[in-house]
Enzyme design. Structure first.
Site, short mmCIF file in Angstrom:
data_model
loop_
_atom_site.label_atom_id
_atom_site.label_comp_id
_atom_site.label_asym_id
_atom_site.label_seq_id
_atom_site.Cartn_x
_atom_site.Cartn_y
_atom_site.Cartn_z
N ARG A 103 -17.64 43.10 83.35
CA ARG A 103 -16.97 41.90 83.83
C ARG A 103 -16.18 42.15 85.12
O ARG A 103 -16.37 41.47 86.12
CB ARG A 103 -16.02 41.40 82.73
CG ARG A 103 -15.36 40.09 83.03
CD ARG A 103 -14.30 39.81 81.98
NE ARG A 103 -14.85 39.79 80.65
CZ ARG A 103 -14.68 38.78 79.79
NH1 ARG A 103 -13.99 37.73 80.13
NH2 ARG A 103 -15.20 38.84 78.58
N THR A 104 -15.32 43.16 85.10
CA THR A 104 -14.49 43.43 86.28
C THR A 104 -15.34 43.93 87.44
O THR A 104 -15.16 43.53 88.59
CB THR A 104 -13.40 44.46 85.93
OG1 THR A 104 -12.67 43.98 84.80
CG2 THR A 104 -12.46 44.68 87.08
N LYS B 84 -20.94 67.70 85.97
CA LYS B 84 -21.12 69.10 86.40
C LYS B 84 -19.82 69.70 86.90
O LYS B 84 -19.82 70.67 87.67
CB LYS B 84 -22.20 69.18 87.49
CG LYS B 84 -23.57 68.79 86.98
CD LYS B 84 -24.55 68.69 88.14
CE LYS B 84 -25.80 67.93 87.72
NZ LYS B 84 -26.35 67.16 88.85
N ARG C 272 -11.88 52.00 88.75
CA ARG C 272 -11.54 51.88 87.32
C ARG C 272 -11.62 53.28 86.74
O ARG C 272 -12.60 54.01 87.00
CB ARG C 272 -12.55 50.96 86.64
CG ARG C 272 -12.65 51.05 85.12
CD ARG C 272 -11.47 50.49 84.36
NE ARG C 272 -11.23 49.07 84.56
CZ ARG C 272 -11.59 48.11 83.70
NH1 ARG C 272 -12.22 48.42 82.59
NH2 ARG C 272 -11.31 46.85 83.96
N HIS D 120 -3.52 46.78 85.31
CA HIS D 120 -4.76 46.10 85.65
C HIS D 120 -4.35 44.93 86.55
O HIS D 120 -4.34 43.77 86.13
CB HIS D 120 -5.44 45.60 84.37
CG HIS D 120 -6.86 45.14 84.56
ND1 HIS D 120 -7.44 44.99 85.81
CD2 HIS D 120 -7.81 44.79 83.65
CE1 HIS D 120 -8.69 44.57 85.65
NE2 HIS D 120 -8.94 44.43 84.37
#
Ligand SMILES: [Zn+2]
Lengths: 297, 434
Positions: free
Chosen positions: A51-52, A79, A101, A129
């Site tokens: 969504r974001t 890695k 994010r 957020h």
């Protein structure tokens, strides 16, 4: 240019400037595809959020920017590449902004200290957020004009909610009274110092609210014994139809999504007349365009 | 045989022997020979240290140092750690056993001691593990560790979660007279935590470590101590609740000692700022009320020693997400300056500050030194109490630079360090002799 790492630290007039800009980015507004034409916005999502991510993607495209979508699956993080290595590699492609994010609180702050482009926090751990808070505030302003003197009740898992923190800063800065409500195991210490009133009794405060913001209960945390059961949670903190009837006339219902239907919110309430949940989603793109515009200018 | 040394007209502060005043100190054959009110004649061939305006102190003793050797020599070695120690005024350090080959056997103890002999700078006293491999499952061979030279046993870095095992460790160690040094952390309470649980962790959205994670274990171990008549040393005390319990236990005559680090008495959880991993440690920096309680405990004797918990780490261990950052900071080269901040602020008198760095730790672990009576080892630290300087991590002798104090202004500095009558640090230089 300015980073958006959180709402904390932004002044009221600065937040209002973003919200005012967002209005011109609503569907049907003037063409804005020249604003970031020829520029690249990097979407750096270490934690999945369709969504974001989609919302930021569409926002960047709407400003004429190219979008570099990056996610860690199969890439070098597995890695042993560090967050800073990754960020510097992305930076080398020359983006005007990194939208990020990450599951660790503060990860965007670390990146912002080491790159030259703008960093926009699209959710960091259990911290903030900010774009969600801005779109929530935008939605409320659309309905009310101003948040001054309004009471917003945030219900649920405050401890783990980045949405709660960002909204607390944002709503307070815009003049609202904020009450947070949840079981003591999900209310962290010191919220009063951030300007919130705290209660564990939903029924006592529900009639005072002009808007109730239900938070998603993170079911994956049930094993940690924050709560005895979802059933009991729903009984104590769920916004049922019976509770909805005791809300103020005209009071709104919000949810940042995705909803656990029947748990935080009764389906009839989520889809009912008070609900602005879909407006929240559709306002998301306009608000994120405004964020990109204001932060990169 | 080294030449005699005469420290002239310095302010000698020797808390154990009740001395605080201008004295001459004569050193012969690596020992203190005479401490005199009146000026002493200069013996033939003697080196003279003009100490007017300076403090002439017993060498500092640090009960809690991570030298990282064997196993993580990129962070520190016995040699580089000893350089950092003498540069910070320490003439003796206790080396923690949580190296990459754990010091849970006489062999590792001997290795550390042989490296220390080769470095030939300050006294290094190894501490051995309480449990094999620090796993908290079986007791390590305390007898072998002690006969190889260990002065304490500890699983530092980890608590002994099994209460029954802890009880036996306390009982068993009574045979050897060494303290059981404990890192107090209930892992079920601290799990997943990255900093102190409080208003700051809430604001930053970081999982908190409640004070009870430490206090509950202090309470448990004091109960076990009382029952076993053992000897307990509580490492890096960080909060008010622990202080209260230790104070009460001492009042009742239990054999418990405790240390606090300079960072826990100088900084509170606000030092985390914007996720600064240099402020990340275990136990975490606590609330201002805890800092107050620690300062009171330094004054009233509840805390016996200032210990640095010198914990060298590489840049890459710290330049990461806060939750991933490794715990700990280096401390040997900043300890005096930070302690003197309390003195300069009037919160601690100079004599007590010196006691916390010298006689306090010596007594807690039964170590030689820590005072300047005739016959004591000539471990001496000379301090200029007025020199103003700025902490520069790039100039540390330690191999690591992880400190939240880089750039901090200090008043009061170590100018010379002497170990067994030999000058090992002066004018900003470590004097090697190998
Ligand atoms: Zn340690």
């Amino acid at each position: 240019m300015r980073h958006l790492l959180g709402i904390e630290g932004w002044r009221r007039d600065e937040l209002e400037a973003v919200l005012d800009r967002a209005r011109s980015h609503l569907p049907g507004g003037p063409d804005t595809t020249h604003l970031l034409r020829g520029k690249v916005v990097a979407n750096l999502f270490f934690e999945d959020s369709t969504r974001t991510r989609t919302s930021f993607h569409m926002a960047a495209r709407g400003l004429g920017a190219g979008v570099l979508d990056w996610s860690p699956s199969g890439s070098s993080t597995s890695k042993g590449e560090t967050l800073l290595d990754t960020a510097r590699n992305i930076e080398a492609t020359g983006p005007v902004a990194i939208v990020m994010r990450h599951r660790s609180s503060g990860a965007p702050h670390l990146v912002a200290k080491h790159v030259r482009c703008v960093v926009i926090n699209a959710g960091d751990g259990t911290h903030e957020h900010p774009s969600q808070a801005l779109l929530d505030a935008f939605t409320l302003r659309q309905r009310w004009g101003s948040l001054d003197g309004r009471t917003v009740l945030i219900v649920g898992d405050i401890l783990h909610s980045r949405v709660a923190r960002s909204n607390l800063w944002c709503l307070k800065a815009l003049g609202a009274r904020v009450i947070v409500c949840g079981p003591p195991t999900l209310i962290p210490p010191g919220l009063e110092a951030m300007g919130a009133e705290v209660t564990h009794n939903l029924d006592a405060v529900l009639p005072q609210a002009d808007a109730v913001m239900c938070l998603r209960l993170q079911l994956e945390r049930m094993g940690e014994a924050f709560l005895p059961s979802t059933r009991e949670y729903s009984r104590l903190f769920g916004l049922t139809t019976a509770r909805e009837e005791r809300m103020k006339a005209g009071a709104l219902v919000m949810h940042p999504g995705p909803i656990n239907r029947g748990l935080e919110l009764a389906p009839a309430v989520a889809d009912g007349a008070r609900s602005v949940i879909l407006e929240q989603v559709s306002n998301g793109v306009a608000v994120r365009r405004a964020i990109l515009e204001v932060c990169t200018s | 045989m080294s030449a005699p040394v005469l420290f002239r007209r310095g302010r000698v502060i020797d808390p154990r022997n009740g001395v605080d005043g201008v004295r001459d100190v004569l050193v012969r054959d690596g020992k203190v020979a005479e401490v005199s009110d009146a000026p002493l004649p200069v013996p033939p061939g003697a080196e003279v240290v003009e100490a007017a305006g300076r403090w002439v102190l017993p060498g500092f003793i640090d009960l809690h140092v991570h030298l990282r050797e064997p196993g993580e020599e990129g962070k520190e070695t016995v040699l580089t750690g000893c350089r950092a120690a003498v540069a910070g005024g320490f003439t003796a350090v206790v080396a923690m056993p949580n190296t990459k080959v754990v010091n849970d056997s006489g062999l590792v103890t001997e290795l550390v001691l042989s490296r220390a002999r080769a470095a030939n700078l300050c006294h290094v006293y190894p501490a051995g593990a309480i449990t094999k491999g620090l796993k908290g499952e079986e007791l390590a061979e305390t007898g072998e560790l002690v006969s190889a030279g260990c002065v304490a046993i500890t699983d530092d870095g980890r608590p002994v979660m099994n209460a029954s095992l802890m009880r036996r460790a306390l009982q068993y160690a009574t045979m050897f007279g060494v303290p059981v040094m404990v890192h107090e952390e209930d892992l079920t309470l601290s799990a997943g935590g990255a900093m102190h649980e409080g208003a700051v962790s809430t604001r930053l959205g970081l999982r908190g470590i409640p004070a009870s994670a430490e206090v509950a274990m202090v309470a448990r171990d004091l109960v076990l101590l009382e029952e076993t008549k053992g000897r307990l040393h509580i490492a890096h005390v960080s909060c008010e609740g622990s202080v209260r319990l230790i104070r009460e236990a001492k009042r009742r005559g239990l054999f418990v000692t405790a240390e606090a680090t300079p960072h826990h008495v100088i900084l509170d959880d606000r030092a985390v700022g914007d996720y600064d991993t240099h402020a990340k440690m275990a136990p975490p920096l606590r609330a201002d009320r805890d800092v107050e309680a620690l300062r009171e405990a330094l004054v009233d004797g509840t805390i016996d020693a200032i210990a640095t918990d010198h914990a060298p780490h590489g840049v890459l261990d710290k330049q990461v997400e806060f939750e991933k950052g490794i715990n700990g900071i280096v401390g040997l080269e900043t300890a005096l300056g930070l302690t003197l901040e309390l003195v300069n602020a009037g919160l601690l008198d100079a004599k007590r500050a010196v006691e916390l760095l010298t006689h306090g730790p010596a007594k807690a672990f039964g170590l030689p030194g820590g005072h300047l009576a005739p016959g004591a080892p000539a471990d001496i630290t000379v301090v200029d109490p007025l020199e103003e300087w700025t902490v520069d991590a790039h100039r540390f002798y330690s191999r690591s630079r992880n400190t939240p104090f880089h750039g901090r202004k200090q008043k009061g500095r170590v100018v010379q360090t002497w170990v067994s009558g030999r000058k090992v640090y002066a004018d900003g230089q470590v004097k090697e002799s190998r």
